[in-house]
Design a protein around this motif. Structure first.
Motif, short mmCIF file in Angstrom:
data_model
loop_
_atom_site.label_atom_id
_atom_site.label_comp_id
_atom_site.label_asym_id
_atom_site.label_seq_id
_atom_site.Cartn_x
_atom_site.Cartn_y
_atom_site.Cartn_z
N UNK A 74 -2.65 4.61 -4.30
CA UNK A 74 -3.06 5.31 -3.08
C UNK A 74 -3.93 4.45 -2.15
N UNK A 75 -3.54 3.19 -1.90
CA UNK A 75 -4.38 2.32 -1.08
C UNK A 75 -4.37 2.73 0.40
N UNK A 76 -5.52 2.54 1.03
CA UNK A 76 -5.69 2.83 2.45
C UNK A 76 -6.57 1.75 3.05
N UNK A 77 -6.19 1.23 4.20
CA UNK A 77 -7.05 0.28 4.90
C UNK A 77 -8.09 1.09 5.67
N UNK A 78 -9.36 0.87 5.34
CA UNK A 78 -10.43 1.63 5.98
C UNK A 78 -11.16 0.82 7.05
N UNK A 79 -10.90 -0.47 7.11
CA UNK A 79 -11.48 -1.33 8.15
C UNK A 79 -10.62 -2.58 8.27
N UNK A 80 -10.47 -3.06 9.49
CA UNK A 80 -9.75 -4.30 9.75
C UNK A 80 -10.51 -5.09 10.82
N UNK A 106 -8.98 -10.02 8.13
CA UNK A 106 -9.76 -9.44 7.04
C UNK A 106 -9.57 -7.92 7.04
N UNK A 107 -9.56 -7.34 5.84
CA UNK A 107 -9.44 -5.89 5.71
C UNK A 107 -10.32 -5.40 4.56
N UNK A 108 -10.64 -4.12 4.63
CA UNK A 108 -11.29 -3.43 3.51
C UNK A 108 -10.33 -2.33 3.09
N UNK A 109 -10.01 -2.31 1.79
CA UNK A 109 -9.03 -1.36 1.25
C UNK A 109 -9.73 -0.44 0.25
N UNK A 110 -9.51 0.87 0.45
CA UNK A 110 -9.97 1.86 -0.52
C UNK A 110 -8.75 2.28 -1.32
N UNK A 131 -2.06 -6.96 1.54
CA UNK A 131 -2.47 -5.54 1.58
C UNK A 131 -1.82 -4.83 2.77
N UNK A 132 -1.88 -5.45 3.94
CA UNK A 132 -1.32 -4.82 5.14
C UNK A 132 0.20 -4.66 5.01
#
Length: 166
Positions: A74-80, A106-110, A131-132
């Motif tokens: 269930x990954x979600x990008x929460x910041x890019x 750069x990304x942050x993934x939850x 990730x993207x």
């Protein structure tokens, strides 16, 4: 070790939005293991459950120099980042063709791990690109949709030619 058949472009399942995972059990761990085995056999550095025809939000990525594949449920990008990079991309569902795609640097993934525990990961460079790319796939966005229509049409023609000569 179970290597599963890979869904090939233009299969409509590659354009479907994957379902969230709600049960964290042995079946999920087996799916993750099969994804890793299938990714290694392809070969590739990332794969999603939809790539093997399973509509679940599960991603496996192994970007060198990582020793082991990592599973993201269930990954979600929460910041890019605002900064963008270009990287050559392809897909295990469309082997033999690649093109450059622009993505966030750069990304942050939850995400959740295989036990359902919430996690957060910061990534840059190739891992951020992966990730993207894979999260887009979970959302039914096949990577070539990021290309201009002209580039996409040319890439599809190259792929079809590869299939005819194989």
């Amino acid at each position: 070790m179970t290597v599963r058949p890979i869904v090939r472009f233009p299969d409509r399942r590659l354009r479907a939005v994957a379902e969230p995972v709600s049960v964290f059990d042995e079946d999920l761990r087996r799916l993750a293991s099969d994804l890793a085995d299938t990714m290694h056999a392809a070969p590739g550095i990332g794969i999603t459950a939809p790539h093997i025809g399973v509509s679940k939000r599960v991603v496996v990525i192994q970007v060198p120099p990582a020793v082991e594949a990592r599973t993201y449920v269930n990954p979600v990008i929460v910041w890019a980042s605002d900064e963008m990079i270009r990287h050559t991309e392809g897909s295990v569902s469309m082997p033999g063709v690649t093109d450059d795609i622009e993505r966030h640097a750069r990304v942050r993934v939850r995400y959740q791990d295989l036990n359902g525990a919430g996690q957060v990961e910061e990534a840059d460079g190739l891992l951020a690109v992966c990730h993207q790319h894979e999260i887009d796939q979970l959302d039914g966005l096949f990577w070539i949709q990021k290309l201009s229509r002209l580039k996409r049409d040319r890439l599809i023609k190259r792929y079809e030619k590869l299939l005819r000569t194989a």
